[in-house]
Design an enzyme around this catalytic site. Structure first.
Site, PDB file in Angstrom:
ATOM      1  N   ASP A  33       0.762  -1.356  -0.125  1.00 16.54           N
ATOM      2  CA  ASP A  33      -0.103  -0.066   0.025  1.00 16.54           C
ATOM      3  C   ASP A  33       0.924   1.177   0.087  1.00 16.54           C
ATOM      4  O   ASP A  33       1.136   1.674   1.043  1.00 16.54           O
ATOM      5  CB  ASP A  33      -0.913  -0.026   1.097  1.00 16.54           C
ATOM      6  CG  ASP A  33      -1.944   1.166   1.194  1.00 16.54           C
ATOM      7  OD1 ASP A  33      -2.028   1.875   0.267  1.00 16.54           O
ATOM      8  OD2 ASP A  33      -2.286   1.540   2.192  1.00 16.54           O
ATOM      9  N   GLU A  66      -1.798  10.871  -0.766  1.00 15.19           N
ATOM     10  CA  GLU A  66      -3.254   9.983  -0.981  1.00 15.19           C
ATOM     11  C   GLU A  66      -3.806   9.686   0.512  1.00 15.19           C
ATOM     12  O   GLU A  66      -4.924   9.629   1.081  1.00 15.19           O
ATOM     13  CB  GLU A  66      -3.166   8.726  -1.511  1.00 15.19           C
ATOM     14  CG  GLU A  66      -4.302   8.145  -2.172  1.00 15.19           C
ATOM     15  CD  GLU A  66      -4.907   6.889  -0.940  1.00 15.19           C
ATOM     16  OE1 GLU A  66      -5.965   6.481  -1.073  1.00 15.19           O
ATOM     17  OE2 GLU A  66      -3.942   6.770  -0.001  1.00 15.19           O
ATOM     18  N   GLU A  67      -2.653   9.157   1.479  1.00 11.44           N
ATOM     19  CA  GLU A  67      -3.094   8.983   2.723  1.00 11.44           C
ATOM     20  C   GLU A  67      -3.533   9.753   3.756  1.00 11.44           C
ATOM     21  O   GLU A  67      -3.901   9.641   4.834  1.00 11.44           O
ATOM     22  CB  GLU A  67      -1.741   7.937   3.214  1.00 11.44           C
ATOM     23  CG  GLU A  67      -1.382   6.685   2.483  1.00 11.44           C
ATOM     24  CD  GLU A  67      -2.186   5.547   2.724  1.00 11.44           C
ATOM     25  OE1 GLU A  67      -3.358   5.754   3.485  1.00 11.44           O
ATOM     26  OE2 GLU A  67      -1.765   4.537   2.418  1.00 11.44           O
ATOM     27  N   ASP A 109      -4.559   0.665  -6.378  1.00 10.57           N
ATOM     28  CA  ASP A 109      -4.326   0.902  -5.067  1.00 10.57           C
ATOM     29  C   ASP A 109      -4.598  -0.434  -4.300  1.00 10.57           C
ATOM     30  O   ASP A 109      -5.487  -0.826  -3.856  1.00 10.57           O
ATOM     31  CB  ASP A 109      -5.164   1.909  -4.492  1.00 10.57           C
ATOM     32  CG  ASP A 109      -5.030   2.379  -3.236  1.00 10.57           C
ATOM     33  OD1 ASP A 109      -3.896   1.855  -2.620  1.00 10.57           O
ATOM     34  OD2 ASP A 109      -5.515   3.360  -2.673  1.00 10.57           O
ATOM     35  N   HIS A 149      -1.512  -0.521   6.607  1.00  7.90           N
ATOM     36  CA  HIS A 149      -1.219   0.594   7.488  1.00  7.90           C
ATOM     37  C   HIS A 149      -0.171   0.349   8.465  1.00  7.90           C
ATOM     38  O   HIS A 149      -0.268   1.098   9.534  1.00  7.90           O
ATOM     39  CB  HIS A 149      -2.242   1.368   7.994  1.00  7.90           C
ATOM     40  CG  HIS A 149      -2.957   2.238   6.611  1.00  7.90           C
ATOM     41  ND1 HIS A 149      -4.092   2.986   6.946  1.00  7.90           N
ATOM     42  CD2 HIS A 149      -2.700   2.213   5.546  1.00  7.90           C
ATOM     43  CE1 HIS A 149      -4.445   3.549   5.797  1.00  7.90           C
ATOM     44  NE2 HIS A 149      -3.614   3.013   4.914  1.00  7.90           N
TER      45      HIS A 149
END
Length: 527
Positions: free
Chosen positions: A286, A318-319, A348, A448
């Protein structure tokens, strides 16, 4: 998790329906890959992995992260630019405003010494506090449900927050984070730790979110998150802690935009992937997976003379809320040039270690879309489904949610589609029977987290999806007629993909998964 190999479901990595013209080692750098067999023979998982390894090395040299606003992201941009320019693409840096929020510090000083993973809440105050930890109506014994910690002012009655450095320890549950934190500030706390509820596996890890909701006023004291286990440790008698939340800084960032000119420069085929990771880790799935796949494809089509202009994008921040792609689209709208974009393809997370293959559900056969699906998106979905059918790969629907970098495009009527192999949702027994892997575990157990590294990739999924992306890009490089009516040419080679076999139907069911990644909006505003 070790790098995955081919599943027991009989995954066909190189379909028998098309013979590859030549191995990747024979002539790919010299020839024009203008047919499916040429291009798919040259796009290899080893080539994608070279880019993944480079991104991992960048993260390793920069504190384990490639997040926007960090040196790790800057060096990722430099790597992408150097790679594209060496391949002959026209490359531009597209700047946008960005506010960098430094990661907080959360340390326990007594009765044990420990440093905990943490994150800030949107709407937090700033500062440094070292003081006593005061638990507020917390529930540590199972089942830990319901939990009303901090939801009422009366929860703080009888607790001594009269000191200069008191830290309220509050547990997730029942009411908004902002209500809990505001009640703590009103009671006299100088800082707040909100830890996860601990009633389920998915509500046990580090929790962060927004403090805005009923309360729309930022707090004046720092508010940080913690996991259930760390919160339980901080709840010990005599606990003291050290919290630091620094003020945000203005750090403008860039997207990387690369073009391969076509005969029709008024009909642009766009494909994109976000380049940034989260602060917590290197982001190799990711979204190193989508970014690296696009880089490999860019190298292999660099000698192509397309009918339509091809434009690839590596998005920043993006995050942090889809900031790079939103800024880009806004600029294109202002300049009156967005209408030149025929379609946008988004990639993604395409190599999740406990994957299922999913296609953005433009026809809403599996998920009712919470957004308006632009015309032409169904045809993009059909192309990816046809590719999977030809490859002998079972697939399913991913919600067309707009929760990744295609959001700004579809909000402005641009047809979109993409691929996804899953994030934080657990795989079901039925899905494990179809795609292999581990039922009950997340599609990406390192989503994440710091462990999203080179060992967090399914190489079989990465191989299949890199070819699927390449096939779609080549198709639309020659013609977007099925999407927007602009007539082009057939891809040379006189090949046609079969009709879609249809999704497996394992998502959007009780216990099923498949939601699109919650990027940019990734934390609950309610408990």
């Amino acid at each position: 998790m070790a790098i995955a190999t081919a599943t027991a479901a009989g995954l066909v990595l190189v379909p028998a329906g098309m013979a590859m013209a030549a191995p990747a080692s024979q002539g790919c750098d010299q020839r024009t890959n203008n047919t499916y067999d040429k291009l798919l023979g040259c796009v290899t998982v080893d080539g994608v992995l070279e880019h993944e390894q480079a991104l991992q090395a960048i993260a390793d040299a920069n504190g384990g992260t490639r997040a926007a606003g960090t040196q790790g992201y800057t060096e990722s941009v430099e790597y992408v630019v150097d790679t594209l320019e060496a391949a002959g693409w026209n490359v531009e840096l597209d700047p946008f405003d960005f506010t960098f929020v430094p990661p907080p510090v959360l340390e326990q000083l007594t009765p044990v010494a420990a440093e905990y993973s943490s994150g800030t809440f949107t709407g937090t105050g700033y500062g440094e506090v070292t003081g006593n930890v005061i638990p507020v109506d917390i529930v540590l014994d199972p089942p830990r449900d319901p939990v009303t910690s901090g939801c009422e002012a009366t929860d703080f009655a009888g607790l001594d927050f009269s000191g200069d450095n008191d830290i309220a320890l509050i547990q997730r549950g029942t009411c908004e984070f902002g209500v809990k934190a505001t009640n703590a500030q009103t009671a006299g706390a100088e800082a707040v730790i909100i830890f996860n509820q601990g009633n389920t596996e998915l509500r046990s890890g580090l929790v962060t979110g927004t403090l805005f909701g009923i309360n729309q006023t930022p707090l004046s004291i720092p508010v940080v998150g913690a996991s259930f286990a760390d919160g339980a440790a901080l709840a010990q008698a005599g606990s003291t802690a050290h919290i630091v939340v620094d003020s945000p800084e203005s750090r403008p960032q860039v997207n990387v935009i690369a073009e391969l000119p076509g005969k029709n420069d008024d009909n642009v085929v766009m494909a994109g992937a976000h380049l940034d990771s989260v602060l917590a880790g290197p982001g190799i799935n990711d979204n190193g997976s989508g970014s690296s796949a696009l880089l490999e494809i860019a190298q292999q089509i660099s000698k192509l003379k397309p009918e339509n202009t091809i434009r690839f994008a590596w998005w920043g921040a993006e995050e942090s809320g889809l900031l790079g792609s939103r800024a880009y689209v806004a600029d294109q709208v202002a300049a009156g040039t967005l209408e030149e974009v025929a379609l946008y393809l988004n990639f993604d997370m395409v190599a999740s270690p406990n994957y299922i293959f999913m296609v953005y559900d433009g026809d809403e056969s599996g998920w009712p879309a919470p957004v308006v699906v632009p015309e032409g998106s169904v045809q993009i979905e059909d192309l990816f489904e046809s590719y999977y059918t030809w490859a002998g790969v079972p697939y399913d629907d991913a919600e067309f949610s707009g929760r990744s970098d295609y959001q700004a495009f579809i909000q402005n009527g641009i047809p979109a589609g993409g691929l996804f192999t899953g994030a934080e949702v657990p795989k079901t027994e039925e899905q494990a029977a179809i795609w292999g892997g581990t039922a009950g575990a997340q599609y990406d157990p390192c989503y994440h987290l710091a462990c999203d590294d080179l060992d967090n990739l399914a190489l079989d999924a990465l191989d299949v999806n890199s070819d699927a992306i390449a096939a779609a890009v080549l198709t639309y490089a020659y013609s977007t007629e099925t999407v927007n009516g602009v007539v082009g040419k057939k891809v040379p080679g006189n090949f046609a993909f079969p009709a879609p076999a249809g999704p497996e139907g394992t998502v959007n069911l009780p216990g099923g998964g498949g939601l699109a990644p919650d990027h940019g909006h990734g934390h609950d505003d309610l408990d």
